[in-house]
Design a protein around this motif. Structure first.
Motif, short mmCIF file in Angstrom:
data_model
loop_
_atom_site.label_atom_id
_atom_site.label_comp_id
_atom_site.label_asym_id
_atom_site.label_seq_id
_atom_site.Cartn_x
_atom_site.Cartn_y
_atom_site.Cartn_z
N TYR A 38 -2.69 95.44 -76.82
CA TYR A 38 -1.41 96.00 -77.25
C TYR A 38 -1.54 96.53 -78.67
O TYR A 38 -2.30 96.00 -79.49
CB TYR A 38 -0.31 94.93 -77.17
N ALA A 39 -0.79 97.62 -78.94
CA ALA A 39 -0.82 98.22 -80.27
C ALA A 39 0.52 98.89 -80.52
O ALA A 39 1.21 99.30 -79.59
CB ALA A 39 -1.95 99.24 -80.37
N THR B 192 -9.81 103.07 -86.38
CA THR B 192 -9.56 102.47 -87.69
C THR B 192 -8.61 101.27 -87.60
O THR B 192 -8.49 100.51 -88.55
CB THR B 192 -8.95 103.50 -88.66
N ALA B 193 -7.93 101.10 -86.46
CA ALA B 193 -7.00 99.98 -86.29
C ALA B 193 -7.31 99.26 -84.98
O ALA B 193 -7.56 99.89 -83.95
CB ALA B 193 -5.55 100.48 -86.28
N TYR C 55 -4.43 94.35 -80.07
CA TYR C 55 -4.32 92.89 -79.97
C TYR C 55 -4.05 92.49 -78.52
O TYR C 55 -3.13 93.02 -77.91
CB TYR C 55 -3.18 92.38 -80.85
N PRO C 56 -4.86 91.56 -77.94
CA PRO C 56 -6.12 91.06 -78.49
C PRO C 56 -7.13 92.19 -78.63
O PRO C 56 -7.08 93.18 -77.90
CB PRO C 56 -6.58 90.02 -77.47
N HIS C 57 -8.09 91.99 -79.53
CA HIS C 57 -9.01 93.08 -79.88
C HIS C 57 -10.29 93.08 -79.06
O HIS C 57 -10.82 94.16 -78.75
CB HIS C 57 -9.36 92.96 -81.36
#
Length: 212
Positions: A122-123, A195-196, A199-201
């Motif tokens: 999720y972002a 660059t970002a 989540y989770p990554h």
């Protein structure tokens, strides 16, 4: 001081290395006689001081770190711990090279071969985020921009997809259909041209052979 440090990184350039927790890795340096490896963030400490290929590894780093002269004085890390993350500087005959080390702590996921699996991510996509990248190890498994269709990586054609209309809701989860043995490994989710982190990554995908 912090502004000066960020400006210095911008002017000198920096490379990035990612390693899974408890796995080995190496940080690149260069071919020279005199090498000093330092950690500058989040702590400041000298890791190794090498003069004409004779190295002194500082005591707090001695158990896991070594300098590999045959590999252009790379700093070799036997088993990365979480506190090893941060910014390192290799001073190679007085020329500094910055390296950022990321220690990844993935979520373990196990799937049976030929089945489907979804890796949730999720972002915040409501503030101008126009792209999503999923990396498998260090290669792209899928790349997506709001201006076009998702682009699968080599070997993933017609087998990977994102949640339908997920960019509207912040759901950038990856689904892999017909999982293969070669799909095993580390997956990481990014937005904003990597660059970002989502989540989770990170996930470590384990593939079990299908029993007949």
């Amino acid at each position: 001081m912090k502004i000066y440090w960020i400006l210095a990184l911008f002017l000198t350039g920096t490379s990035s290395v990612s390693v899974v927790l408890n796995h080995p890795t190496s940080l690149p340096c260069g071919n020279c006689e005199n090498v000093v490896w330092r950690k500058i963030f989040p702590i400041e400490a000298t890791v190794a001081d090498c003069q004409k290929r004779k190295c002194i590894i500082k005591e707090s780093f001695r158990q896991r770190f070594n300098v590999m002269h045959e590999e252009n004085n790379s700093l070799f890390l036997k088993s990365a711990k979480y506190n090893d993350l941060g910014q390192y500087v290799c001073s190679c005959d007085g020329i500094d090279k910055h390296v950022n080390l990321e220690v990844v702590v993935p979520i373990n996921v196990t799937v049976v071969e030929l089945r489907n699996v979804t890796l949730p991510c999720y972002a915040d996509t409501q503030s101008g985020v126009s792209d999503v990248t999923w990396l498998h190890n260090e290669k792209k498994a899928l790349y997506y921009t709001t201006k076009g269709a998702p682009i699968p990586g080599l070997g993933y054609e017609e087998r990977v997809s994102l949640t339908e209309d997920g960019d509207r809701d912040g759901d950038v989860s990856l689904t892999i259909t017909g999982v293969q043995q070669t799909d095993a490994g580390l997956y990481r989710c990014f937005v904003r041209d990597e660059t970002a982190k989502g989540y989770p990554h990170a996930y470590m995908l384990h593939v079990i052979s299908k029993t007949r």
